[in-house]
Design an enzyme around this catalytic site. Sequence first.
Site, PDB file in Angstrom:
ATOM      1  N   THR A  12       0.971  -1.419   0.007  1.00 27.23           N
ATOM      2  CA  THR A  12       0.039   0.030  -0.062  1.00 27.23           C
ATOM      3  C   THR A  12       0.853   1.158  -0.054  1.00 27.23           C
ATOM      4  OG1 THR A  12      -2.054  -0.976   0.939  1.00 27.23           O
ATOM      5  CG2 THR A  12      -1.481   1.327   1.218  1.00 27.23           C
ATOM      6  N   GLN A 297      -5.359 -20.621  17.693  1.00 30.38           N
ATOM      7  CA  GLN A 297      -6.096 -19.457  16.628  1.00 30.38           C
ATOM      8  C   GLN A 297      -6.508 -18.219  17.853  1.00 30.38           C
ATOM      9  OE1 GLN A 297     -10.640 -20.772  16.390  1.00 30.38           O
ATOM     10  NE2 GLN A 297      -9.502 -22.466  15.612  1.00 30.38           N
TER      11      GLN A 297
HETATM   12  N1  ASP Z   1      -2.683  -5.397   0.057  1.00 27.52           N
HETATM   13  C1  ASP Z   1      -1.666  -4.528   0.649  1.00 27.52           C
HETATM   14  C2  ASP Z   1      -0.465  -5.100   0.803  1.00 27.52           C
HETATM   15  O1  ASP Z   1      -0.229  -6.222   1.477  1.00 27.52           O
HETATM   16  C3  ASP Z   1      -2.191  -3.964   2.152  1.00 27.52           C
HETATM   17  C4  ASP Z   1      -1.041  -3.035   2.615  1.00 27.52           C
HETATM   18  O2  ASP Z   1       0.102  -3.018   2.266  1.00 27.52           O
HETATM   19  O3  ASP Z   1      -1.366  -2.263   3.646  1.00 27.52           O
HETATM   20  O4  ASP Z   1       0.387  -5.319  -0.225  1.00 27.52           O
END
Ligand code: ASP
Length: 362
Positions: A12, A297
């Site tokens: 992200t 878990q």
């Molecule tokens: N979908 C993204 C990833 O894991 C989420 C993130 O980076 O916060 O690459």
Amino acid sequence: MARVYVLYTGGTIGCVTNAQGALAPVPGAAFEQRVLATPGLSGHGVAGYPGLSWTMGWFDRTLDSSNMTPSDWIAIARRLLSVYDQYDGFVVLHGTDTMAYSASALSFLLPGLSKPVVFGGSQVPLSFTLSDAPANLVGAIVVAGTLPVPEVCVYFDTKLLRGNRASKVDANRFAGFDSPNFPPLASVGSVVSRNEPYWLPMPGRDVSLAEPGNRARRQAALEAQVAAVSGFSVLMLWLYPGIRASSVSALLSGTSPAVAGVVLLAFGEGNGPTDPDFLDALSAAAKAGVVLMDNTQVQRGAVLPGAYATGLGAVGAVGAYDMTPEASYAKLVCLFASGLDPAAVKAAMPVPQAGELTVIEG
Ligand code: ASP
């Protein structure tokens, strides 16, 4: 003078909104330009930290971490090792979704670390205005360049966590990570609090990656693991009320390449149903050499395999103590990839390698 190598893998932090309106990470060169425009990071320096500099590297493919595989973990390890002697600390910019798996794996793939490897990322892209990315990015670089913590860590939302103890605990909030069974290694505020008694010790010369011979041996070992890692499967199986023996058997026998290990995400202190067919399916696998891990878990606390009549120790599952499922999975993969036979993997799993678990006596 401290030099930090920043390896951008995607996630992200490097995302922009694509033509379809979904987030996708930009290539490395474009991301570096954004980082150079981040307050405090222009000119490959760090404002307020004279002598601290950073260099950025990347792979040809940038990944959402949902697409990462164990081969990518090995590629990260090989890249860090190839520049190890040129830098004082390392930052791995990575998606948050599977960051805990990759950070765990790196702790097993790079034994003998004498410098920090700090995983970082963000919940909101650096390209967005209201984002945790600038603080997480600057923080990870400063931590990697100023705290001599000789292990793989996750830096997120002011906390420095042991990588193989970390889990993603929130899908949205900036406080996205925690290490429920281990205190933070440091936290950043108006002062930086170091929790040094919890840091791993500096490695001895016989294993330290500061020694060229040890680095060469590790590179050769990682090259061998690249080929080995595609030759077996490790599964993670979340137990639930009503789980059918037939489902478990189908999974264990119908998976290709063959199953070498299973992380069982059991109930509470490591318990599962005592349905004889379910137990038979597991013990048949254990007898055939599949390494079964009895993980819980539940996020906090430890597995105590002998505590209940429902404990999965009865089918030969190895109690994971307080190891996270992510670390358990990564450790199984790394041990099998290193060529150990099932008996050796089974023996090694409950023994701490990089501070990933606490053995509970009795
Ligand atoms: N979908 C993204 C990833 O894991 C989420 C993130 O980076 O916060 O690459």
